[in-house]
Motif scaffolding. Structure first.
Motif, PDB file in Angstrom:
ATOM      1  N   VAL A  70       0.853  -1.186   0.000  1.00 44.74           N
ATOM      2  CA  VAL A  70       0.000   0.000   0.000  1.00 44.74           C
ATOM      3  C   VAL A  70       0.890   1.238   0.000  1.00 44.74           C
ATOM      4  CG1 VAL A  70      -1.763   1.269   1.263  1.00 44.74           C
ATOM      5  CG2 VAL A  70      -1.800  -1.228   1.272  1.00 44.74           C
ATOM      6  N   TRP A  71       0.620   2.148  -0.951  1.00 42.19           N
ATOM      7  CA  TRP A  71       1.366   3.393  -1.054  1.00 42.19           C
ATOM      8  C   TRP A  71       0.397   4.561  -0.943  1.00 42.19           C
ATOM      9  CZ3 TRP A  71       6.615   4.320  -2.701  1.00 42.19           C
ATOM     10  CH2 TRP A  71       7.386   3.156  -2.784  1.00 42.19           C
ATOM     11  N   MET A  72       0.903   5.685  -0.426  1.00 42.23           N
ATOM     12  CA  MET A  72       0.102   6.892  -0.304  1.00 42.23           C
ATOM     13  C   MET A  72       0.958   8.069  -0.734  1.00 42.23           C
ATOM     14  SD  MET A  72      -0.501   9.869   1.581  1.00 42.23           S
ATOM     15  CE  MET A  72       0.726   9.705   2.814  1.00 42.23           C
ATOM     16  N   ALA A  73       0.323   9.030  -1.393  1.00 38.01           N
ATOM     17  CA  ALA A  73       1.033  10.248  -1.786  1.00 38.01           C
ATOM     18  C   ALA A  73       0.144  11.454  -1.532  1.00 38.01           C
ATOM     19  CB  ALA A  73       1.412  10.182  -3.260  1.00 38.01           C
ATOM     20  N   ASP A  74       0.784  12.590  -1.267  1.00 40.12           N
ATOM     21  CA  ASP A  74       0.038  13.815  -1.009  1.00 40.12           C
ATOM     22  C   ASP A  74       0.850  14.996  -1.516  1.00 40.12           C
ATOM     23  OD1 ASP A  74      -2.038  15.471   0.250  1.00 40.12           O
ATOM     24  OD2 ASP A  74      -0.416  16.065   1.588  1.00 40.12           O
ATOM     25  N   ILE A  75       0.155  15.958  -2.093  1.00 37.41           N
ATOM     26  CA  ILE A  75       0.790  17.211  -2.500  1.00 37.41           C
ATOM     27  C   ILE A  75       0.023  18.329  -1.805  1.00 37.41           C
ATOM     28  CG2 ILE A  75       1.376  18.755  -4.401  1.00 37.41           C
ATOM     29  CD1 ILE A  75       1.325  16.316  -6.244  1.00 37.41           C
ATOM     30  N   THR A  76       0.734  19.155  -1.057  1.00 39.98           N
ATOM     31  CA  THR A  76       0.124  20.280  -0.367  1.00 39.98           C
ATOM     32  C   THR A  76       0.682  21.559  -0.958  1.00 39.98           C
ATOM     33  OG1 THR A  76      -0.024  18.985   1.662  1.00 39.98           O
ATOM     34  CG2 THR A  76      -0.197  21.372   1.884  1.00 39.98           C
ATOM     35  N   GLY A  83       4.965  33.240  -4.290  1.00 38.84           N
ATOM     36  CA  GLY A  83       4.174  32.348  -5.133  1.00 38.84           C
ATOM     37  C   GLY A  83       3.762  31.118  -4.345  1.00 38.84           C
ATOM     38  N   TRP A  84       3.437  30.055  -5.045  1.00 39.20           N
ATOM     39  CA  TRP A  84       2.974  28.826  -4.396  1.00 39.20           C
ATOM     40  C   TRP A  84       4.143  27.878  -4.163  1.00 39.20           C
ATOM     41  CZ3 TRP A  84      -1.782  28.114  -2.458  1.00 39.20           C
ATOM     42  CH2 TRP A  84      -2.765  29.003  -2.856  1.00 39.20           C
ATOM     43  N   LEU A  85       4.200  27.303  -2.961  1.00 34.82           N
ATOM     44  CA  LEU A  85       5.195  26.308  -2.606  1.00 34.82           C
ATOM     45  C   LEU A  85       4.479  24.974  -2.537  1.00 34.82           C
ATOM     46  CD1 LEU A  85       8.021  25.527  -1.471  1.00 34.82           C
ATOM     47  CD2 LEU A  85       7.080  25.993   0.797  1.00 34.82           C
ATOM     48  N   SER A  86       4.992  23.968  -3.230  1.00 33.46           N
ATOM     49  CA  SER A  86       4.349  22.656  -3.174  1.00 33.46           C
ATOM     50  C   SER A  86       5.191  21.716  -2.328  1.00 33.46           C
ATOM     51  CB  SER A  86       4.146  22.076  -4.577  1.00 33.46           C
ATOM     52  OG  SER A  86       5.375  21.923  -5.229  1.00 33.46           O
ATOM     53  N   GLU A  87       4.514  20.981  -1.481  1.00 35.98           N
ATOM     54  CA  GLU A  87       5.155  20.043  -0.573  1.00 35.98           C
ATOM     55  C   GLU A  87       4.675  18.644  -0.955  1.00 35.98           C
ATOM     56  OE1 GLU A  87       5.960  21.068   3.865  1.00 35.98           O
ATOM     57  OE2 GLU A  87       4.029  20.066   3.744  1.00 35.98           O
ATOM     58  N   HIS A  88       5.605  17.749  -1.269  1.00 38.21           N
ATOM     59  CA  HIS A  88       5.260  16.409  -1.745  1.00 38.21           C
ATOM     60  C   HIS A  88       5.611  15.377  -0.677  1.00 38.21           C
ATOM     61  CE1 HIS A  88       4.979  17.974  -5.928  1.00 38.21           C
ATOM     62  NE2 HIS A  88       5.843  18.844  -5.420  1.00 38.21           N
ATOM     63  N   HIS A  89       4.696  14.448  -0.436  1.00 38.63           N
ATOM     64  CA  HIS A  89       4.928  13.398   0.551  1.00 38.63           C
ATOM     65  C   HIS A  89       4.552  12.047  -0.047  1.00 38.63           C
ATOM     66  CE1 HIS A  89       5.354  16.281   3.821  1.00 38.63           C
ATOM     67  NE2 HIS A  89       4.345  16.920   3.293  1.00 38.63           N
ATOM     68  N   CYS A  97       3.530  -2.106  10.922  1.00 43.62           N
ATOM     69  CA  CYS A  97       3.185  -0.748  11.357  1.00 43.62           C
ATOM     70  C   CYS A  97       4.332   0.248  11.282  1.00 43.62           C
ATOM     71  CB  CYS A  97       2.611  -0.754  12.772  1.00 43.62           C
ATOM     72  SG  CYS A  97       1.089  -1.680  12.889  1.00 43.62           S
ATOM     73  N   ARG A  98       5.393  -0.061  10.571  1.00 38.19           N
ATOM     74  CA  ARG A  98       6.444   0.928  10.379  1.00 38.19           C
ATOM     75  C   ARG A  98       6.154   1.698   9.110  1.00 38.19           C
ATOM     76  NH1 ARG A  98      11.667  -2.461  10.413  1.00 38.19           N
ATOM     77  NH2 ARG A  98      10.209  -4.154  10.258  1.00 38.19           N
ATOM     78  N   LEU A  99       6.410   3.003   9.142  1.00 39.52           N
ATOM     79  CA  LEU A  99       6.204   3.835   7.967  1.00 39.52           C
ATOM     80  C   LEU A  99       7.551   4.204   7.382  1.00 39.52           C
ATOM     81  CD1 LEU A  99       3.472   6.265   9.310  1.00 39.52           C
ATOM     82  CD2 LEU A  99       3.155   4.268   7.857  1.00 39.52           C
ATOM     83  N   ALA A 100       7.702   4.011   6.114  1.00 41.80           N
ATOM     84  CA  ALA A 100       8.944   4.390   5.427  1.00 41.80           C
ATOM     85  C   ALA A 100       8.645   5.620   4.602  1.00 41.80           C
ATOM     86  CB  ALA A 100       9.412   3.245   4.542  1.00 41.80           C
ATOM     87  N   HIS A 101       9.325   6.711   4.858  1.00 44.20           N
ATOM     88  CA  HIS A 101       9.120   7.959   4.115  1.00 44.20           C
ATOM     89  C   HIS A 101       9.864   7.863   2.800  1.00 44.20           C
ATOM     90  CE1 HIS A 101       9.112  12.122   3.047  1.00 44.20           C
ATOM     91  NE2 HIS A 101       8.290  12.387   4.038  1.00 44.20           N
ATOM     92  N   GLU A 102       9.185   8.060   1.721  1.00 43.87           N
ATOM     93  CA  GLU A 102       9.790   7.975   0.380  1.00 43.87           C
ATOM     94  C   GLU A 102      10.147   9.352  -0.121  1.00 43.87           C
ATOM     95  OE1 GLU A 102      10.513   5.107  -1.352  1.00 43.87           O
ATOM     96  OE2 GLU A 102       9.962   4.163   0.481  1.00 43.87           O
TER      97      GLU A 102
END
Length: 102
Positions: A70-76, A83-89, A97-102
């Motif tokens: 299972v993968w999840m992605a988010d752009i804020t 201007g606009w700053l985009s933050e990618h996760h 239950c361990r989360l690996a930050h990509e």
């Protein structure tokens, strides 16, 4: 106590403005002050389109039985003065239950 102070402050402010014979706008201009307005929120998502949409196979159930399942992605988007700053996760969910930050 606060209401009494607020009322007295307002009365003093009105008296000062009347004594000087100036409008609030003129006094603010002389002091170099500007009002700030907040833009109304505008939804930018267009859900009425004929483009293909993927099925929601997770249905908000993020339990994975093996790593990399299972993968999840988010752009804020964050508004800044430049201007606009985009933050990618991106996160990978695994069974232990361990989360690996990509």
């Amino acid at each position: 106590m606060k209401k009494k102070h607020d009322r007295e402050f307002k009365l003093q402010t009105v008296q000062l403005i009347q004594e000087q014979g100036k409008t609030v706008a003129r006094m603010m201009k002389e002091l170099g002050l500007k009002s700030r307005t907040v833009k109304k929120y505008k939804a930018t998502t267009n859900s009425r389109h004929n483009l293909p949409v993927h099925n929601n196979v997770l249905a908000q159930k993020f339990n994975a039985h093996t790593p990399n399942q299972v993968w999840m992605a988010d752009i804020t988007y964050i508004p800044t003065q430049e201007g606009w700053l985009s933050e990618h996760h991106g996160l990978v969910y695994s069974k232990d239950c361990r989360l690996a930050h990509e």
